[in-house]
Design a protein around this motif. Structure first.
Motif, PDB file in Angstrom:
ATOM      1  N   THR A  71     -22.564   7.766 -25.649  1.00 21.13           N
ATOM      2  CA  THR A  71     -22.791   9.123 -25.157  1.00 21.13           C
ATOM      3  C   THR A  71     -22.612   9.214 -23.643  1.00 21.13           C
ATOM      4  N   VAL A  72     -23.369   8.405 -22.895  1.00 17.41           N
ATOM      5  CA  VAL A  72     -23.325   8.501 -21.435  1.00 17.41           C
ATOM      6  C   VAL A  72     -21.956   8.077 -20.903  1.00 17.41           C
ATOM      7  N   LEU A  73     -21.417   6.955 -21.385  1.00 17.55           N
ATOM      8  CA  LEU A  73     -20.124   6.469 -20.902  1.00 17.55           C
ATOM      9  C   LEU A  73     -19.003   7.487 -21.129  1.00 17.55           C
ATOM     10  N   PRO A  74     -18.847   8.063 -22.339  1.00 19.43           N
ATOM     11  CA  PRO A  74     -17.793   9.080 -22.500  1.00 19.43           C
ATOM     12  C   PRO A  74     -18.018  10.321 -21.620  1.00 19.43           C
ATOM     13  N   GLU A  75     -19.279  10.744 -21.472  1.00 18.82           N
ATOM     14  CA  GLU A  75     -19.565  11.909 -20.615  1.00 18.82           C
ATOM     15  C   GLU A  75     -19.172  11.608 -19.162  1.00 18.82           C
ATOM     16  N   LEU A  76     -19.504  10.405 -18.688  1.00 18.44           N
ATOM     17  CA  LEU A  76     -19.161  10.025 -17.322  1.00 18.44           C
ATOM     18  C   LEU A  76     -17.650   9.922 -17.156  1.00 18.44           C
ATOM     19  N   THR A  77     -16.973   9.325 -18.116  1.00 16.42           N
ATOM     20  CA  THR A  77     -15.513   9.206 -18.059  1.00 16.42           C
ATOM     21  C   THR A  77     -14.861  10.588 -18.017  1.00 16.42           C
ATOM     22  N   THR A  78     -15.325  11.500 -18.866  1.00 19.18           N
ATOM     23  CA  THR A  78     -14.789  12.867 -18.885  1.00 19.18           C
ATOM     24  C   THR A  78     -15.051  13.566 -17.554  1.00 19.18           C
ATOM     25  N   ALA A  79     -16.255  13.401 -17.014  1.00 15.61           N
ATOM     26  CA  ALA A  79     -16.587  14.039 -15.733  1.00 15.61           C
ATOM     27  C   ALA A  79     -15.692  13.512 -14.621  1.00 15.61           C
ATOM     28  N   ARG A  80     -15.439  12.200 -14.605  1.00 11.47           N
ATOM     29  CA  ARG A  80     -14.584  11.622 -13.563  1.00 11.47           C
ATOM     30  C   ARG A  80     -13.129  12.086 -13.717  1.00 11.47           C
ATOM     31  N   GLU A  81     -12.640  12.134 -14.965  1.00 14.28           N
ATOM     32  CA  GLU A  81     -11.273  12.595 -15.193  1.00 14.28           C
ATOM     33  C   GLU A  81     -11.110  14.053 -14.764  1.00 14.28           C
ATOM     34  N   ASP A  82     -12.107  14.888 -15.102  1.00 19.55           N
ATOM     35  CA  ASP A  82     -12.082  16.295 -14.694  1.00 19.55           C
ATOM     36  C   ASP A  82     -12.095  16.404 -13.172  1.00 19.55           C
ATOM     37  N   TRP A  83     -12.900  15.565 -12.536  1.00 16.68           N
ATOM     38  CA  TRP A  83     -13.009  15.603 -11.081  1.00 16.68           C
ATOM     39  C   TRP A  83     -11.667  15.264 -10.439  1.00 16.68           C
ATOM     40  N   VAL A  84     -11.031  14.203 -10.908  1.00 15.20           N
ATOM     41  CA  VAL A  84      -9.733  13.811 -10.364  1.00 15.20           C
ATOM     42  C   VAL A  84      -8.703  14.904 -10.616  1.00 15.20           C
ATOM     43  N   LEU A  85      -8.705  15.491 -11.816  1.00 16.07           N
ATOM     44  CA  LEU A  85      -7.761  16.546 -12.168  1.00 16.07           C
ATOM     45  C   LEU A  85      -7.871  17.746 -11.231  1.00 16.07           C
ATOM     46  N   HIS A  86      -9.101  18.141 -10.897  1.00 18.10           N
ATOM     47  CA  HIS A  86      -9.297  19.366 -10.126  1.00 18.10           C
ATOM     48  C   HIS A  86      -9.459  19.148  -8.625  1.00 18.10           C
ATOM     49  N   THR A  87      -9.654  17.907  -8.198  1.00 21.16           N
ATOM     50  CA  THR A  87      -9.863  17.690  -6.771  1.00 21.16           C
ATOM     51  C   THR A  87      -8.890  16.678  -6.173  1.00 21.16           C
ATOM     52  N   GLY A  88      -8.127  16.014  -7.000  1.00 17.88           N
ATOM     53  CA  GLY A  88      -7.232  14.986  -6.483  1.00 17.88           C
ATOM     54  C   GLY A  88      -7.936  13.656  -6.292  1.00 17.88           C
ATOM     55  N   GLY A  89      -9.201  13.584  -6.659  1.00 16.40           N
ATOM     56  CA  GLY A  89      -9.900  12.304  -6.648  1.00 16.40           C
ATOM     57  C   GLY A  89     -11.032  12.186  -5.667  1.00 16.40           C
ATOM     58  N   GLY A  90     -10.968  12.809  -4.535  1.00 20.05           N
ATOM     59  CA  GLY A  90     -12.012  12.646  -3.541  1.00 20.05           C
ATOM     60  C   GLY A  90     -12.736  13.944  -3.283  1.00 20.05           C
ATOM     61  N   ALA A  91     -13.452  13.964  -2.207  1.00 18.60           N
ATOM     62  CA  ALA A  91     -14.211  15.159  -1.843  1.00 18.60           C
ATOM     63  C   ALA A  91     -13.260  16.297  -1.513  1.00 18.60           C
ATOM     64  N   ALA A  92     -13.556  17.445  -2.052  1.00 23.03           N
ATOM     65  CA  ALA A  92     -12.827  18.687  -1.763  1.00 23.03           C
ATOM     66  C   ALA A  92     -11.321  18.523  -1.889  1.00 23.03           C
ATOM     67  N   GLY A  93     -10.912  17.693  -2.859  1.00 26.90           N
ATOM     68  CA  GLY A  93      -9.499  17.567  -3.126  1.00 26.90           C
ATOM     69  C   GLY A  93      -8.788  16.504  -2.316  1.00 26.90           C
TER      70      GLY A  93
END
Length: 182
Positions: free
Chosen positions: A158-180
């Protein structure tokens, strides 16, 4: 071809057309508007329980606010119920049976933290502080071991897939770091 032919089942052995992937949903953003008229925006993850959007603050306040801000979510956890010795009084040992979350999980991202590893989603685990499991019988200890294995499965499934999804979403929408930032 006529519309009638298009509505009939094809007789050829050509492969079925593949389904179109779902259209990506546009990213959600947060907005901070300062009294100086400056607007700051950033990615608002779907999983975050909080939104930093604000208005009517100074630019200095906004900068300080965002430096300390974290997107976060608390993941559900099953309670662990082993007996724990509270204390010994005149009448002997008193026991309590209470529900306490052992190993609560949270995902957080501090987009404007000074350290890059904090600028992407990470998991945090809260292990119940100052909770002693004393006086356990072999049955109690076996039950506790089963609960810890179940908790480990929860982290992995549960936690690992949620964290993986959150990180993938973050990279997709920000380019990986803070504020893109990359």
């Amino acid at each position: 071809m006529s519309p009638t032919i298009l509505l009939t089942k094809p007789t050829s052995t050509s492969p079925e057309p593949t389904a179109r992937p779902p259209e990506p949903t546009p990213p959600t953003t947060w907005t901070v508007t300062t009294v100086e008229g400056i607007t700051l925006t950033g990615h608002q993850p779907d999983w975050s329980m909080d939104n930093p959007s604000q208005t009517g603050i100074t630019l200095d306040q906004a900068v300080n606010y965002l430096r300390g801000y974290a997107h976060y979510t608390m993941l559900p956890v099953d309670p662990v119920l082993p007996p724990a010795t509270l204390d010994i009084d005149i009448n002997g040992t008193r026991y309590r049976e209470s529900t306490s979350a052992l190993f609560a999980a949270q995902i957080a991202c501090h987009p404007y933290a000074p350290h890059p590893h904090e600028q992407v989603p990470t998991a945090s685990l809260t292990i119940v502080d100052a909770w002693d499991f004393e006086g356990l019988t072999p049955t109690d200890l076996a039950r506790f071991a089963t609960q810890i294995r179940t908790q480990a499965d929860y982290f992995e499934n549960t936690v690992l897939p949620e964290l993986t999804t959150a990180r993938e979403d973050w990279v997709l929408h920000t380019g990986g770091g803070a504020a893109g930032a990359p």
